[in-house]
Design a protein around this motif. Structure first.
Motif, short mmCIF file in Angstrom:
data_model
loop_
_atom_site.label_atom_id
_atom_site.label_comp_id
_atom_site.label_asym_id
_atom_site.label_seq_id
_atom_site.Cartn_x
_atom_site.Cartn_y
_atom_site.Cartn_z
N ASP A 65 0.83 -1.21 0.00
CA ASP A 65 0.00 0.00 0.00
C ASP A 65 0.87 1.27 0.00
OD1 ASP A 65 -2.33 1.49 -0.03
OD2 ASP A 65 -2.52 1.52 2.15
N SER A 79 8.21 -0.74 10.87
CA SER A 79 7.48 -1.94 11.25
C SER A 79 8.22 -3.14 10.69
CB SER A 79 6.05 -1.90 10.71
OG SER A 79 5.38 -0.75 11.17
N MET A 121 7.00 4.97 7.39
CA MET A 121 6.12 6.08 7.07
C MET A 121 6.87 7.40 7.20
SD MET A 121 3.43 4.30 6.44
CE MET A 121 2.17 5.57 6.25
N GLY A 176 7.99 -2.01 6.98
CA GLY A 176 7.15 -0.83 6.75
C GLY A 176 7.81 0.44 7.27
N TRP A 222 4.92 3.11 3.29
CA TRP A 222 4.37 1.82 2.87
C TRP A 222 4.22 0.94 4.10
CZ3 TRP A 222 9.16 3.71 1.59
CH2 TRP A 222 10.27 3.06 2.16
N GLN A 223 3.33 -0.03 3.98
CA GLN A 223 3.06 -0.94 5.08
C GLN A 223 4.00 -2.14 5.01
OE1 GLN A 223 0.78 -0.14 7.43
NE2 GLN A 223 0.42 1.76 6.29
N GLU A 224 4.18 -2.78 6.16
CA GLU A 224 5.00 -3.98 6.20
C GLU A 224 4.29 -5.14 5.52
OE1 GLU A 224 7.08 -6.96 9.50
OE2 GLU A 224 5.75 -5.34 10.14
N HIS A 225 5.07 -5.95 4.79
CA HIS A 225 4.52 -7.18 4.20
C HIS A 225 5.67 -8.17 4.01
CE1 HIS A 225 1.86 -9.80 1.93
NE2 HIS A 225 2.82 -9.91 1.03
#
Length: 364
Positions: free
Chosen positions: A123, A186, A161, A159, A151-154
């Motif tokens: 994202d 993250s 910000m 992640g 971006w978010q962690e995946h």
């Protein structure tokens, strides 16, 4: 590039103003102009529309593009551009207002489906707040500021910000300065927790070039990070690295300033040292002590770890003073321990010049 343009349809209307046989003004609009791309997995649709105007001055043409819409798979980017053209300076233009770059990320599917899938999963987002560029006989130059990158962690992607970027570009070379403050990383995959970030300052030099390999030519990227600094989770570190995409080779050197030993158990990255080594060190450092010096070095292909074929090396040296160290529950702990730890790939060697075992002084 994993896509192929299979169809396109242009639709443009233009009006001109001519005085005394001389062109003075151009107005027009780009009606929905479409592009259709095929990939191995799907069809991607792009469309462009907007209005434009150009007025001739004494030494240059001034122009503007208003309500420029670029739409990809239902995601629309809207912008306004102002600029001018002259035979001496070429084309110079600036972005009139800030815009979100998120709709552009879907274009990455034209180059790599895997990359586009990753961008969608994390994202990613960013706000382009300033852009100016010029195109002339000497080449292409660009300056831009991007705010609120995040971006978010995946999985393996940590992640982050509130990252900011300043970009300075000329032809195939450029510099990107990344900055962040008072944010967090993250990283459940690597550290099983969130890491607070006080500051990040990373200057990145990029060089895109064509490389000849036998009878074929392909694009390659060199990335250099020089004298970067970060303070993450209370750790202050200097970072230098160089990466070459032609062989996926990374050289990385990180120097970490002194810190309290109690942080060590929470900073051991999973997946980069052996499971047994990780568990042992988390249980061993149980109290007092200070890390007086620490450095990390990686020299090899990114996908080469643990370098069983001697194609590269991952090393880390850590010096500890006045530490408490527990071998196991059934053994007395060491106190006032001075120790040097040397990691190499998945291995660990420890050397200690002095310590106390119960009340017995130990050396070497």
């Amino acid at each position: 590039m994993e896509s192929q343009l299979v169809s396109s349809k242009g639709n443009v209307e233009v009006w001109t103003k001519i005085e005394n046989g001389e062109l003075k003004r151009i107005d027009g609009q780009i009606l929905p102009t479409t592009f259709e791309w095929n990939t191995d997995q799907s069809t991607i649709l792009n469309s462009v529309k907007g209005r434009f105007a150009a007025i001739k001055g004494e030494q240059q043409w001034d122009f503007s593009v208003a309500d420029l819409h670029l739409e990809t798979q239902g995601n629309a980017l809207v912008s306004n551009i102002n600029g001018y053209f002259s035979s001496q300076k070429g084309v110079v233009f600036t972005l009139a207002d800030s815009l979100s770059l998120k709709p552009l990320f879907s274009l990455s599917s034209l180059y790599s489906i895997a990359l586009a899938d990753t961008i969608a999963l994390i994202d990613a987002n960013a706000q382009l707040t300033e852009l100016s560029a010029s195109i002339n006989q000497n080449g292409f130059t660009l300056q831009a500021d991007i705010q609120d990158i995040g971006w978010q962690e995946h999985n393996e992607v940590a992640g982050l910000m509130d990252l900011q970027a300043s970009i300075f570009w000329q032809d195939k070379r450029g510099k990107v300065v990344l900055n962040a403050s008072d944010t967090e990383i993250s990283s459940q995959y690597y550290f099983s927790r969130v890491l607070p970030v006080r500051t990040i300052s990373i200057p990145v030099l990029l060089d895109f070039r064509d490389v000849q390999s036998g009878d074929t030519q392909h694009s390659a990227t060199n990335i250099i990070i020089k004298d970067a600094f970060a303070e993450i989770d209370g750790l202050q570190m200097d970072i230098n690295s160089q990466y070459a995409s032609a062989n996926n080779f990374l050289s990385l050197a990180v120097n970490i300033l002194p810190f309290e030993l109690e942080k060590v158990p929470t900073l051991l990255p999973k997946h980069f040292i052996g499971v047994g080594t990780n568990r042992f060190l988390k249980n061993a450092f149980m109290g007092a002590g200070r890390v007086t010096a620490a450095d990390v070095m990686w020299h090899g292909a990114l996908d080469g770890f643990p370098f069983d074929n001697n194609s590269g090396v991952f090393q880390s040296n850590v010096s500890v003073e006045q530490a408490d160290f527990s071998f196991s529950d059934g053994w007395p702990a060491l106190t006032k321990l001075d120790i040097n730890l040397f990691f190499e790939n998945k291995g660990l060697v420890m050397e200690s010049p002095s310590s106390l075992l119960d009340k017995v002084a130990l050396t070497n």
